[in-house]
Design a protein around this motif. Structure first.
Motif, PDB file in Angstrom:
ATOM      1  N   LEU A   9     -43.362  10.088 -27.278  1.00  0.00           N
ATOM      2  CA  LEU A   9     -43.249  10.671 -28.616  1.00  0.00           C
ATOM      3  C   LEU A   9     -42.037  11.604 -28.702  1.00  0.00           C
ATOM      4  CD1 LEU A   9     -46.991  11.459 -29.461  1.00  0.00           C
ATOM      5  CD2 LEU A   9     -45.549   9.676 -30.465  1.00  0.00           C
ATOM      6  N   TRP A  41     -40.104  13.227 -32.042  1.00  0.00           N
ATOM      7  CA  TRP A  41     -41.175  14.086 -32.563  1.00  0.00           C
ATOM      8  C   TRP A  41     -41.126  15.461 -31.901  1.00  0.00           C
ATOM      9  CZ3 TRP A  41     -43.432  12.470 -36.793  1.00  0.00           C
ATOM     10  CH2 TRP A  41     -43.555  11.097 -37.045  1.00  0.00           C
ATOM     11  N   ASP A  42     -41.438  16.497 -32.671  1.00  0.00           N
ATOM     12  CA  ASP A  42     -41.477  17.848 -32.141  1.00  0.00           C
ATOM     13  C   ASP A  42     -42.868  18.177 -31.589  1.00  0.00           C
ATOM     14  OD1 ASP A  42     -42.958  18.114 -34.449  1.00  0.00           O
ATOM     15  OD2 ASP A  42     -41.688  19.654 -35.362  1.00  0.00           O
ATOM     16  N   ALA A  74     -45.920  17.896 -33.980  1.00  0.00           N
ATOM     17  CA  ALA A  74     -46.318  16.512 -34.262  1.00  0.00           C
ATOM     18  C   ALA A  74     -47.087  15.924 -33.084  1.00  0.00           C
ATOM     19  CB  ALA A  74     -45.087  15.668 -34.570  1.00  0.00           C
ATOM     20  N   TYR A  77     -50.882  14.487 -32.856  1.00  0.00           N
ATOM     21  CA  TYR A  77     -51.236  13.191 -32.270  1.00  0.00           C
ATOM     22  C   TYR A  77     -52.427  13.345 -31.331  1.00  0.00           C
ATOM     23  CZ  TYR A  77     -50.900   9.120 -29.187  1.00  0.00           C
ATOM     24  OH  TYR A  77     -51.195   8.001 -28.454  1.00  0.00           O
ATOM     25  N   CYS A 104     -47.868   4.289 -33.949  1.00  0.00           N
ATOM     26  CA  CYS A 104     -46.788   5.281 -33.940  1.00  0.00           C
ATOM     27  C   CYS A 104     -45.476   4.673 -34.416  1.00  0.00           C
ATOM     28  CB  CYS A 104     -46.610   5.854 -32.535  1.00  0.00           C
ATOM     29  SG  CYS A 104     -47.980   6.883 -31.974  1.00  0.00           S
ATOM     30  N   TYR A 143     -49.166   7.906 -38.048  1.00  0.00           N
ATOM     31  CA  TYR A 143     -47.781   8.318 -38.299  1.00  0.00           C
ATOM     32  C   TYR A 143     -47.751   9.409 -39.373  1.00  0.00           C
ATOM     33  CZ  TYR A 143     -42.722   7.915 -39.018  1.00  0.00           C
ATOM     34  OH  TYR A 143     -41.383   8.175 -39.096  1.00  0.00           O
ATOM     35  N   MET A 145     -48.789  12.833 -38.004  1.00  0.00           N
ATOM     36  CA  MET A 145     -47.717  13.449 -37.225  1.00  0.00           C
ATOM     37  C   MET A 145     -46.579  13.923 -38.123  1.00  0.00           C
ATOM     38  SD  MET A 145     -47.398  11.236 -33.698  1.00  0.00           S
ATOM     39  CE  MET A 145     -46.998   9.684 -34.506  1.00  0.00           C
ATOM     40  N   TYR A 146     -46.241  13.133 -39.099  1.00  0.00           N
ATOM     41  CA  TYR A 146     -45.115  13.447 -39.976  1.00  0.00           C
ATOM     42  C   TYR A 146     -45.398  14.717 -40.774  1.00  0.00           C
ATOM     43  CZ  TYR A 146     -40.941  12.254 -42.687  1.00  0.00           C
ATOM     44  OH  TYR A 146     -39.691  12.247 -43.255  1.00  0.00           O
ATOM     45  N   SER A 176     -45.407  17.867 -38.386  1.00  0.00           N
ATOM     46  CA  SER A 176     -44.117  18.250 -37.818  1.00  0.00           C
ATOM     47  C   SER A 176     -43.541  19.467 -38.534  1.00  0.00           C
ATOM     48  CB  SER A 176     -43.136  17.084 -37.939  1.00  0.00           C
ATOM     49  OG  SER A 176     -41.835  17.500 -37.599  1.00  0.00           O
ATOM     50  N   LYS A 211     -36.730  15.787 -41.272  1.00  0.00           N
ATOM     51  CA  LYS A 211     -37.798  14.792 -41.328  1.00  0.00           C
ATOM     52  C   LYS A 211     -37.265  13.463 -41.877  1.00  0.00           C
ATOM     53  CE  LYS A 211     -42.033  17.511 -41.496  1.00  0.00           C
ATOM     54  NZ  LYS A 211     -43.324  17.742 -42.180  1.00  0.00           N
ATOM     55  N   GLN A 264     -35.351   6.708 -36.266  1.00  0.00           N
ATOM     56  CA  GLN A 264     -36.334   5.804 -35.680  1.00  0.00           C
ATOM     57  C   GLN A 264     -36.094   4.357 -36.128  1.00  0.00           C
ATOM     58  OE1 GLN A 264     -39.918   7.772 -36.974  1.00  0.00           O
ATOM     59  NE2 GLN A 264     -40.097   8.973 -35.093  1.00  0.00           N
TER      60      GLN A 264
END
Length: 381
Positions: free
Chosen positions: A14, A19-20, A23, A27, A54, A62, A65-66, A69, A76, A83
């Protein structure tokens, strides 16, 4: 063991995907809550499915997580573009890689699309998107996110066609609305989606616009009034074996690319229609983000470039021009129009426009209302 693999070891991949920490923590929480409700033999298969999710933009995982974040709004947007390995090619067309795709379960009114739209508004809050694309730290994001709308349009069409049955796209779209109890908007002008070749004479609209939903007017569909099929640039693009779009305008005939000129366009801002949305403060957002946008691909610029001898032009709204939407209130407008014999439509439409002009400052009531008045005691009132 499967639970541990799907959370602890997932952090590495991830992070590699951009992803930070927030996020990744989201998950872990999401996966843990899912695994608590699953029997042990099912966990390895579920772990694989969750990892696949993911890579599906707009999937429930997703989206979690989005939203979690803590990246900035612009970052973003940059994350999705990164990605998708989004690259603007030599013809100004955005080409995407194949590792990421849109979730097949993401509907045109999905919460992820609403959230993505909000990130665009937050990332580019004051100037036009075209101005942001000219200079500044997020110029590349502004250019690419404008072109990214086209792929959202393509996904929306695929979603409607694959999830609903009907004899044409319009029937499928209406069944989608019924399933989710959605109200559609028919009130925003569609003259930019009824372009005609500049050496021809304007007669009457061939397409109507339907936006989802009535108040958000976010996703939109352009529908052929006669066939009921979607009008989309994606019906014309040639796709190479590597799934890249052939974007060279020299490979297309200008006179046959009406669908590219008239294609739908996902809205980052709020289009101005007849349905007022009181809780949306920035009523200029549609012009800033969707009208005053960065450059389109060369093929669309070729189609709509008014400096050429031949191009796809639009008719101006009445009373300056002779454009009036046939469908303004709903499907009954289209049904009323279909009852007009083809050989009489130019004459009847001309009378309809005159009727709309006579009603000013009242708005266009739609063809059903006009036709009802037209046949009242044999005279037009």
């Amino acid at each position: 063991m499967a639970n541990e693999l799907s959370t602890t070891q997932a952090a590495a991949f991830l992070k590699d995907e951009g992803w930070d920490f927030a996020a990744i923590q989201a998950y872990r929480r999401y996966v843990s809550s899912i695994f608590r409700r699953v029997v042990a033999p099912m966990k390895p298969k579920l772990a694989l499915e969750l990892k696949q999710n993911c890579y599906q933009i707009g999937s429930p995982l997703y989206t979690v997580m989005y939203r979690a974040s803590r990246l900035s709004a612009a970052d973003k947007l940059a994350l999705i573009l990164q990605q998708c390995t989004a690259v603007i090619d030599q013809h100004g067309f955005l080409q995407l890689g194949q590792r990421y795709s849109f979730s097949p379960t993401m509907a045109p009114h999905d919460q992820f699309l609403r959230y993505l739209r909000k990130q665009v508004q937050r990332a580019f809050p004051k100037k036009s998107l075209k101005q942001y694309a000219t200079d500044g730290p997020h110029a590349d994001v502004a250019r690419k996110i404008h072109l990214f709308r086209s792929y959202i349009d393509r996904h929306n069409i695929i979603y409607i066609r694959e999830h609903f049955a009907g004899s044409n796209d319009l029937e499928k779209l209406l069944k989608y609305g019924q399933k989710f109890h959605l109200k559609f908007d028919y009130s925003t002008g569609a003259n930019y989606h009824n372009r005609f070749l500049s050496h021809q004479t304007w007669d009457y609209p061939k397409n109507m616009k339907i936006q989802v939903t009535k108040h958000s007017r976010m996703s939109e569909f352009i529908v052929d009034l006669v066939s009921g099929q979607f009008v989309s640039e994606w019906t014309l693009y040639q796709i190479h074996s590597n799934q890249m779009v052939d974007s060279d305008p020299m490979h297309y005939d200008l006179t046959t690319i009406a669908a590219i000129a008239n294609t739908a366009s996902f809205n980052y801002g709020l289009p101005i229609g007849q349905n007022v949305t009181l809780d949306f403060l920035d009523h200029h957002s549609h012009r800033r983000l969707d009208v005053q946008h960065p450059d389109d691909p060369d093929i669309r610029r070729l189609a709509t470039n008014s400096y050429q001898t031949t191009y796809w032009q639009y008719e101006k709204d009445y009373p300056t021009g002779r454009y009036a939407d046939i469908v303004k209130k709903g499907i009954r407008d289209n049904l009323a129009w279909q009852k007009i014999p083809a050989h009489q439509r130019s004459e009847v439409y001309d009378d309809f426009v005159n009727y709309c002009i006579q009603r000013l400052p009242l708005r266009n009531p739609g063809f059903y209302h006009y036709n009802k008045q037209r046949h009242y005691n044999g005279t037009l009132k």
